[in-house]
Motif scaffolding. Sequence first.
Motif, PDB file in Angstrom:
ATOM      1  N   GLY A  40       0.790  -1.229   0.000  1.00  0.00           N
ATOM      2  CA  GLY A  40       0.000   0.000   0.000  1.00  0.00           C
ATOM      3  C   GLY A  40       0.816   1.268   0.000  1.00  0.00           C
ATOM      4  N   ASP A  41       2.151   1.158   0.070  1.00  0.00           N
ATOM      5  CA  ASP A  41       3.007   2.344   0.042  1.00  0.00           C
ATOM      6  C   ASP A  41       3.314   2.758  -1.399  1.00  0.00           C
ATOM      7  OD1 ASP A  41       3.142   2.221   2.784  1.00  0.00           O
ATOM      8  OD2 ASP A  41       5.204   1.450   2.865  1.00  0.00           O
ATOM      9  N   VAL A  75       2.316   7.838  -0.479  1.00  0.00           N
ATOM     10  CA  VAL A  75       1.151   7.047  -0.081  1.00  0.00           C
ATOM     11  C   VAL A  75       1.633   6.040   0.950  1.00  0.00           C
ATOM     12  CG1 VAL A  75      -0.677   5.488  -0.846  1.00  0.00           C
ATOM     13  CG2 VAL A  75       0.118   7.309  -2.378  1.00  0.00           C
ATOM     14  N   GLY A  77      -1.946   2.768   1.569  1.00  0.00           N
ATOM     15  CA  GLY A  77      -3.093   3.064   0.715  1.00  0.00           C
ATOM     16  C   GLY A  77      -3.669   4.442   0.880  1.00  0.00           C
ATOM     17  N   GLU A  78      -3.161   5.240   1.812  1.00  0.00           N
ATOM     18  CA  GLU A  78      -3.668   6.587   2.068  1.00  0.00           C
ATOM     19  C   GLU A  78      -2.642   7.631   1.656  1.00  0.00           C
ATOM     20  OE1 GLU A  78      -6.719   7.338   3.126  1.00  0.00           O
ATOM     21  OE2 GLU A  78      -7.237   5.202   3.231  1.00  0.00           O
ATOM     22  N   THR A  79      -3.068   8.603   0.845  1.00  0.00           N
ATOM     23  CA  THR A  79      -2.159   9.652   0.405  1.00  0.00           C
ATOM     24  C   THR A  79      -1.724  10.507   1.582  1.00  0.00           C
ATOM     25  OG1 THR A  79      -3.207   9.743  -1.770  1.00  0.00           O
ATOM     26  CG2 THR A  79      -1.899  11.645  -1.115  1.00  0.00           C
ATOM     27  N   ASN A  80      -0.446  10.768   1.664  1.00  0.00           N
ATOM     28  CA  ASN A  80       0.094  11.655   2.687  1.00  0.00           C
ATOM     29  C   ASN A  80      -0.053  13.087   2.184  1.00  0.00           C
ATOM     30  OD1 ASN A  80       1.694  13.182   4.451  1.00  0.00           O
ATOM     31  ND2 ASN A  80       3.109  11.467   4.810  1.00  0.00           N
ATOM     32  N   ASP A  81      -1.140  13.740   2.566  1.00  0.00           N
ATOM     33  CA  ASP A  81      -1.444  15.071   2.045  1.00  0.00           C
ATOM     34  C   ASP A  81      -0.397  16.102   2.445  1.00  0.00           C
ATOM     35  OD1 ASP A  81      -3.773  14.300   0.716  1.00  0.00           O
ATOM     36  OD2 ASP A  81      -5.000  14.528   2.519  1.00  0.00           O
ATOM     37  N   ARG A 121      -0.509  11.975  -9.992  1.00  0.00           N
ATOM     38  CA  ARG A 121      -1.603  11.003  -9.939  1.00  0.00           C
ATOM     39  C   ARG A 121      -1.490   9.979 -11.067  1.00  0.00           C
ATOM     40  NH1 ARG A 121      -6.770  15.019  -8.617  1.00  0.00           N
ATOM     41  NH2 ARG A 121      -6.465  15.109  -6.337  1.00  0.00           N
TER      42      ARG A 121
END
Length: 535
Positions: A84-85, A155, A158-162, A183
């Motif tokens: 997920g990274d 990421v 699985g979560e984008t590091n905003d 993206r």
Amino acid sequence: MSDREVDPVTLEIMRNQFESVAEEMGQVLITSSYSPNIKERRDCSTALFDADGRLVAQAEHIPVHLGAMPEAVDTVLDYDPEPGDVFVLNDPFEGGTHLPDVTMVSPLSVDGEVLGYAVSRAHHADVGGMTPGSMPAGAREIYQEGLRLPPVRLVAGGETNDDVLSLLLANVRNPGERRADIRAQIAANERAEERLADLVAEHGRDRVLAAFDAVMDYSRNRVTAELRDLPDGEYRASDVLEGDGVTDEDIPIEVTATVDGDAVAFDFAGTADQVAGNVNAPLAVAKSAVYFVVRCVTDPEIPPNQGCYDPISVEVPEGSLLNPDAPAAVVGGNVETSQRVTDVVFSALADAAPERVPAQGQGTMNNLTIGSRAGGSDGFTYYETIGGGFGGRAGGDGMDGVQVGMTNTLNTPVEALEAEYPLFVEAYGLREGSGGRGEFRGGLGIVRSVTVEADATVSLLTERRRVAPRGIAGGEDGATGQNLVDGEAVPSKTTRDVPAGTTVTVRTPGGGGYGDPAERDADARRRDREDGKAE
């Protein structure tokens, strides 16, 4: 047959499937990106690696990107990537090449197990720094060339590091364009994970992993067999860069190639120390150029992967032009010095593989960057590498108006360029008479003239403006290139602010000729006699 065994037919099928993964990644990146530099010029590359960071398959993209990718994966492995990274990096001293080339590395997880890595690398039209387009001729240290990213999780799980994304976008021009291209790279890597899962479902985990090993073994065996056909010995060559943007003094590059049975070693002792300007090239770039040449003088049908690289060793002195210490400026090293390394290694191997070494091509990427310092919707950054002449070679003339050596991009179509930017193309065509004469003449260079319709900054990073591409086997040299701003000749490496209405003209070098020109004339006369045209 066990899942750990792969018969030849299945291996060939799976090899093509692995390459299809890399090619499909590239298609996703190209069709999803926003900037003309990626969607039109295709200045990007994609590849598939195994869980140990070994190259399994690559798309047929940019040589200087692909040969240097293993360094990026090796660096990311030190950061303990998890499923997920997505890691992003561009630091030339930590796995990158030069700052505009932004690399994404993603672990490929199937059923929770990392089986490989997807890698995408794309040249972003701007990553900050002292000039629009991040290709400044005047850089003296890497801090002036743009935002420097060591491997960092863009990421995580699985979560984008905003926070990371916001930091990146705050330091570049045209952040909307950069966001879209980032993206697109993430989407390309995600496609690789989907396709690898499909292959595991089709063949089974163990057979996929066995095929990873088998394709590398196959390529290694093929390359070593080709190297055994070359005569053992030491082969030396040297060439120069035409200054570093600080001075115009020639900068020597020297190599000794030692062919010993089924291996070949390249030693760059004698090459200049690192310089003040931006033509220093990271070691990964130098290695990439060497790998490219060896691939050219061996069978091009051998599948490109880690197995091709294993018989090749490269030694470069630390602190030199081709292995600089931070914080050296390097933006020109990736695009221009890589081309000269290619030339010098080809020259070294000319006696070992005379039928496979062409005359020198244009030996430059003719980097042209035009951008605005204005912010918001008025800002723009245009980047182009311009083709030139390919060297003549045994049995054929050099190609006209093509990219040579370490780049493999398309051009930006005139229609797309004028639609996207405040630029107008005044002229674009072949440069007659620029190819070197020979039994097989060198390819023709290009003339490209662009008028800037807004105040802008122009940067040129070019070579072969003073030292011509060499002919070989009696062929004549190709024509040198020339850079003009409103008709005035400017140095090969220059950055200047220009007013609206300025016209920038780049005349690219032709390729060197191959063989005695008299043989071409004799061949023409023979053809005339055969056609009944001679008295």
